[in-house]
Motif scaffolding. Sequence first.
Motif, PDB file in Angstrom:
ATOM      1  N   ILE A 131      48.705 -13.512  75.018  1.00 18.49           N
ATOM      2  CA  ILE A 131      47.145 -13.594  75.201  1.00 18.49           C
ATOM      3  C   ILE A 131      46.637 -12.059  74.565  1.00 18.49           C
ATOM      4  O   ILE A 131      45.622 -12.128  73.726  1.00 18.49           O
ATOM      5  CB  ILE A 131      46.920 -13.596  76.661  1.00 18.49           C
ATOM      6  CG1 ILE A 131      47.285 -14.740  77.183  1.00 18.49           C
ATOM      7  CG2 ILE A 131      45.374 -13.019  76.923  1.00 18.49           C
ATOM      8  CD1 ILE A 131      47.203 -14.855  78.822  1.00 18.49           C
ATOM      9  N   LEU A 132      47.333 -11.037  74.566  1.00 15.85           N
ATOM     10  CA  LEU A 132      46.877  -9.564  73.949  1.00 15.85           C
ATOM     11  C   LEU A 132      47.200  -9.579  72.620  1.00 15.85           C
ATOM     12  O   LEU A 132      46.213  -9.141  71.713  1.00 15.85           O
ATOM     13  CB  LEU A 132      48.011  -8.602  74.603  1.00 15.85           C
ATOM     14  CG  LEU A 132      47.789  -8.234  76.381  1.00 15.85           C
ATOM     15  CD1 LEU A 132      48.702  -7.198  76.385  1.00 15.85           C
ATOM     16  CD2 LEU A 132      46.406  -8.006  76.400  1.00 15.85           C
ATOM     17  N   PHE A 133      48.119 -10.489  71.955  1.00 21.08           N
ATOM     18  CA  PHE A 133      48.245 -10.675  70.655  1.00 21.08           C
ATOM     19  C   PHE A 133      47.016 -11.514  69.975  1.00 21.08           C
ATOM     20  O   PHE A 133      46.370 -11.023  69.025  1.00 21.08           O
ATOM     21  CB  PHE A 133      49.618 -11.420  70.277  1.00 21.08           C
ATOM     22  CG  PHE A 133      49.766 -11.586  68.838  1.00 21.08           C
ATOM     23  CD1 PHE A 133      49.958 -10.659  67.853  1.00 21.08           C
ATOM     24  CD2 PHE A 133      49.677 -12.825  68.287  1.00 21.08           C
ATOM     25  CE1 PHE A 133      50.191 -10.793  66.601  1.00 21.08           C
ATOM     26  CE2 PHE A 133      49.823 -13.067  66.765  1.00 21.08           C
ATOM     27  CZ  PHE A 133      50.283 -12.247  65.948  1.00 21.08           C
ATOM     28  N   ASP A 134      46.579 -12.554  70.599  1.00 16.27           N
ATOM     29  CA  ASP A 134      45.451 -13.222  70.151  1.00 16.27           C
ATOM     30  C   ASP A 134      44.191 -12.458  70.207  1.00 16.27           C
ATOM     31  O   ASP A 134      43.409 -12.791  69.323  1.00 16.27           O
ATOM     32  CB  ASP A 134      45.386 -14.586  70.891  1.00 16.27           C
ATOM     33  CG  ASP A 134      46.785 -15.705  70.578  1.00 16.27           C
ATOM     34  OD1 ASP A 134      47.261 -15.389  69.860  1.00 16.27           O
ATOM     35  OD2 ASP A 134      46.831 -16.560  71.389  1.00 16.27           O
ATOM     36  N   LYS A 135      44.132 -11.964  71.158  1.00 15.02           N
ATOM     37  CA  LYS A 135      42.950 -11.197  71.372  1.00 15.02           C
ATOM     38  C   LYS A 135      43.020  -9.961  70.325  1.00 15.02           C
ATOM     39  O   LYS A 135      41.654  -9.810  69.769  1.00 15.02           O
ATOM     40  CB  LYS A 135      42.793 -10.368  72.695  1.00 15.02           C
ATOM     41  CG  LYS A 135      41.619  -9.600  72.915  1.00 15.02           C
ATOM     42  CD  LYS A 135      41.665  -9.298  74.669  1.00 15.02           C
ATOM     43  CE  LYS A 135      40.490  -8.431  74.865  1.00 15.02           C
ATOM     44  NZ  LYS A 135      40.240  -7.928  76.222  1.00 15.02           N
ATOM     45  N   ALA A 136      43.953  -9.183  70.028  1.00 12.70           N
ATOM     46  CA  ALA A 136      44.068  -8.060  68.824  1.00 12.70           C
ATOM     47  C   ALA A 136      43.738  -8.837  67.517  1.00 12.70           C
ATOM     48  O   ALA A 136      42.900  -8.249  66.877  1.00 12.70           O
ATOM     49  CB  ALA A 136      45.427  -7.657  69.084  1.00 12.70           C
ATOM     50  N   ALA A 137      44.307  -9.969  67.246  1.00 12.45           N
ATOM     51  CA  ALA A 137      43.939 -10.808  66.193  1.00 12.45           C
ATOM     52  C   ALA A 137      42.724 -11.012  66.065  1.00 12.45           C
ATOM     53  O   ALA A 137      41.967 -10.772  64.779  1.00 12.45           O
ATOM     54  CB  ALA A 137      45.105 -11.930  66.009  1.00 12.45           C
ATOM     55  N   ALA A 138      41.999 -11.724  67.098  1.00 10.87           N
ATOM     56  CA  ALA A 138      40.605 -11.999  66.760  1.00 10.87           C
ATOM     57  C   ALA A 138      39.755 -10.804  66.653  1.00 10.87           C
ATOM     58  O   ALA A 138      38.756 -10.748  65.880  1.00 10.87           O
ATOM     59  CB  ALA A 138      40.196 -12.679  68.028  1.00 10.87           C
ATOM     60  N   GLN A 139      39.883  -9.714  67.491  1.00 17.02           N
ATOM     61  CA  GLN A 139      39.099  -8.326  67.137  1.00 17.02           C
ATOM     62  C   GLN A 139      39.436  -7.821  65.816  1.00 17.02           C
ATOM     63  O   GLN A 139      38.461  -7.412  65.042  1.00 17.02           O
ATOM     64  CB  GLN A 139      39.587  -7.220  68.324  1.00 17.02           C
ATOM     65  CG  GLN A 139      38.762  -6.157  68.226  1.00 17.02           C
ATOM     66  CD  GLN A 139      39.354  -5.052  69.233  1.00 17.02           C
ATOM     67  OE1 GLN A 139      40.214  -5.394  70.229  1.00 17.02           O
ATOM     68  NE2 GLN A 139      38.505  -3.909  69.198  1.00 17.02           N
ATOM     69  N   LEU A 181      32.990   2.547  60.947  1.00 16.23           N
ATOM     70  CA  LEU A 181      33.502   0.756  60.697  1.00 16.23           C
ATOM     71  C   LEU A 181      35.100   1.282  60.316  1.00 16.23           C
ATOM     72  O   LEU A 181      36.045   0.587  60.674  1.00 16.23           O
ATOM     73  CB  LEU A 181      32.882   0.115  59.571  1.00 16.23           C
ATOM     74  CG  LEU A 181      31.429  -0.361  60.000  1.00 16.23           C
ATOM     75  CD1 LEU A 181      30.842  -1.066  58.892  1.00 16.23           C
ATOM     76  CD2 LEU A 181      31.716  -1.464  61.026  1.00 16.23           C
ATOM     77  N   GLU A 182      35.111   2.107  59.354  1.00 16.59           N
ATOM     78  CA  GLU A 182      36.626   2.442  59.081  1.00 16.59           C
ATOM     79  C   GLU A 182      37.587   2.982  60.468  1.00 16.59           C
ATOM     80  O   GLU A 182      38.741   2.591  60.666  1.00 16.59           O
ATOM     81  CB  GLU A 182      36.755   3.870  57.887  1.00 16.59           C
ATOM     82  CG  GLU A 182      36.274   3.187  56.613  1.00 16.59           C
ATOM     83  CD  GLU A 182      37.056   2.146  56.003  1.00 16.59           C
ATOM     84  OE1 GLU A 182      38.214   2.058  56.215  1.00 16.59           O
ATOM     85  OE2 GLU A 182      36.472   1.400  55.139  1.00 16.59           O
ATOM     86  N   THR A 183      36.947   3.588  61.145  1.00 14.51           N
ATOM     87  CA  THR A 183      37.750   4.299  62.499  1.00 14.51           C
ATOM     88  C   THR A 183      37.714   2.906  63.161  1.00 14.51           C
ATOM     89  O   THR A 183      38.931   2.978  63.957  1.00 14.51           O
ATOM     90  CB  THR A 183      36.795   5.328  63.177  1.00 14.51           C
ATOM     91  OG1 THR A 183      36.612   6.209  62.450  1.00 14.51           O
ATOM     92  CG2 THR A 183      37.524   5.530  64.458  1.00 14.51           C
ATOM     93  N   GLU A 184      36.853   2.036  63.592  1.00 15.54           N
ATOM     94  CA  GLU A 184      37.037   0.893  64.152  1.00 15.54           C
ATOM     95  C   GLU A 184      38.124  -0.090  63.781  1.00 15.54           C
ATOM     96  O   GLU A 184      38.846  -0.539  64.315  1.00 15.54           O
ATOM     97  CB  GLU A 184      35.910   0.311  64.431  1.00 15.54           C
ATOM     98  CG  GLU A 184      35.826  -1.033  65.333  1.00 15.54           C
ATOM     99  CD  GLU A 184      34.428  -1.663  65.702  1.00 15.54           C
ATOM    100  OE1 GLU A 184      34.107  -2.514  66.151  1.00 15.54           O
ATOM    101  OE2 GLU A 184      33.496  -1.002  65.103  1.00 15.54           O
ATOM    102  N   LEU A 185      38.181  -0.159  62.455  1.00 15.05           N
ATOM    103  CA  LEU A 185      39.355  -0.908  61.686  1.00 15.05           C
ATOM    104  C   LEU A 185      40.651  -0.314  61.762  1.00 15.05           C
ATOM    105  O   LEU A 185      41.596  -1.104  62.209  1.00 15.05           O
ATOM    106  CB  LEU A 185      38.741  -1.000  60.245  1.00 15.05           C
ATOM    107  CG  LEU A 185      39.930  -1.698  59.240  1.00 15.05           C
ATOM    108  CD1 LEU A 185      39.880  -3.257  59.555  1.00 15.05           C
ATOM    109  CD2 LEU A 185      39.458  -1.789  57.946  1.00 15.05           C
ATOM    110  N   ASP A 186      40.705   1.091  61.740  1.00 15.43           N
ATOM    111  CA  ASP A 186      42.277   1.742  62.009  1.00 15.43           C
ATOM    112  C   ASP A 186      42.683   1.182  63.436  1.00 15.43           C
ATOM    113  O   ASP A 186      43.635   0.954  63.665  1.00 15.43           O
ATOM    114  CB  ASP A 186      41.949   3.104  62.027  1.00 15.43           C
ATOM    115  CG  ASP A 186      43.009   3.920  62.019  1.00 15.43           C
ATOM    116  OD1 ASP A 186      44.207   3.523  61.175  1.00 15.43           O
ATOM    117  OD2 ASP A 186      43.412   4.615  62.708  1.00 15.43           O
ATOM    118  N   VAL A 187      41.686   1.477  64.503  1.00 12.96           N
ATOM    119  CA  VAL A 187      42.035   1.103  65.995  1.00 12.96           C
ATOM    120  C   VAL A 187      42.349  -0.335  66.103  1.00 12.96           C
ATOM    121  O   VAL A 187      43.341  -0.668  66.645  1.00 12.96           O
ATOM    122  CB  VAL A 187      40.683   1.419  66.843  1.00 12.96           C
ATOM    123  CG1 VAL A 187      41.106   1.144  68.370  1.00 12.96           C
ATOM    124  CG2 VAL A 187      40.495   3.139  66.783  1.00 12.96           C
ATOM    125  N   ALA A 188      41.622  -0.996  65.597  1.00 13.46           N
ATOM    126  CA  ALA A 188      41.998  -2.518  65.572  1.00 13.46           C
ATOM    127  C   ALA A 188      43.401  -2.929  64.862  1.00 13.46           C
ATOM    128  O   ALA A 188      44.014  -3.540  65.286  1.00 13.46           O
ATOM    129  CB  ALA A 188      40.911  -3.474  64.939  1.00 13.46           C
TER     130      ALA A 188
END
Length: 401
Positions: free
Chosen positions: A206-214, A321-328
């Motif tokens: 569940i956590l993996f799918d959520k992280a992939a979607a994010q 956006l770059e910071t958000e991408l790095d966190v994701a």
Amino acid sequence: MLNETATKRYATKRRSALGEVIDHGRAHLHEVGYQLRASFILIVVVPTLIAAAYYLLIAAPRYVTTAQFAVWTATPPKADPLSMLVQLPGSSASLEDQHIVQDYVQSRTMLESIEKQFDLGHIYGSGGDIFAELWPGRTVEDRVRYWKRHVRITIDSTSSISTMEVDTFRPEDSLALINGILGRAQTMVQNLSDESDADAVRQTKILFDKAAAQLSEVRARVTQFRRENHMVDATHTGELTMQMVGGLEAQLTDAEAQIQQMRTYLAPNDPRIAVMQARADAVRKQIDLQKGGLAETNPAVPSQRGADVLPASVLAKSEALETELDVALKGYAAAAAAHYEAQGNLTRNRRYLEVFVKPALPEQAEKPERWRMIATIFVCAFIAWCLVITVGGAIRDHAGV
């Protein structure tokens, strides 16, 4: 003569009164002694004789089979490649799992499972004595209490080792029963590990799918932002712009220094000074254009921004956006590692019950400990008698009897 007669009468009365007191004291001591002897016989001697008669003449021998085991939890190596090269999987004894096994072995679930394989009515209902046997028709609650008395587990909190003792009226029954209990305990531990590992796989999925979607959503927004602003890397473009501004400021400083120097030895209307001044003005205008673009003075008018200059708001949004991408990306990597580790745990036995002291067929009855039980009952009865005597004496003294 009268005085002597009175004196004799008085002495005779004193002697008779003293005799009465002595006789009364003797009678009281005799009564107290009788009470002490009677209470001692009733409280101490009778229970001890009953215990001796039971343990020496009636109590049936019970054969005890012992096994020692521990529940181990495997500790897999870390997921990073370097740790996997230098670290091997290990295991550690789990005290919590030991208590789970203890509760399970002495539970109604274990009793009902054992009754499907073994005839406990025959094992504990024959071969013993009338006080120790499991009588037929007992309720399940009575059978569970009886089971706990004959199947015992003690846990050493220091070494995390459990010791199981099973006693029956026949040695072969003790061995067969303890082997059946250990087998079911091993199955329970295995099922417990499988259920926890399967639950871990579900949760990490569940956590993996959520992280992939994010991550996919953030990447889509970054792509859309770059497409709208006709750029590849806003951060890199901004750094190039700042470097350009720094270079222009250095050129302006050099041109102004040359103008000041030329004015010291040239005429004020010399054409060379005008040329150098025009150069300095052009550099200054270029610097203003670049800084105006960064400061976003009027981003709607391209003439007020230098070529390929990104406004500060665009750079700020790009950095966010770059910071958000790095966190994701980091969240996706952590979720993927946890999910792969949970999947790997399904292929190996993470919890297992290891019996390192195997049960053996007993040759001599160890229960009941006849003389020890007789001595224990005697000591307890004697202490109870002393308390009764002490309390009774205090009551008589308080009452003045």
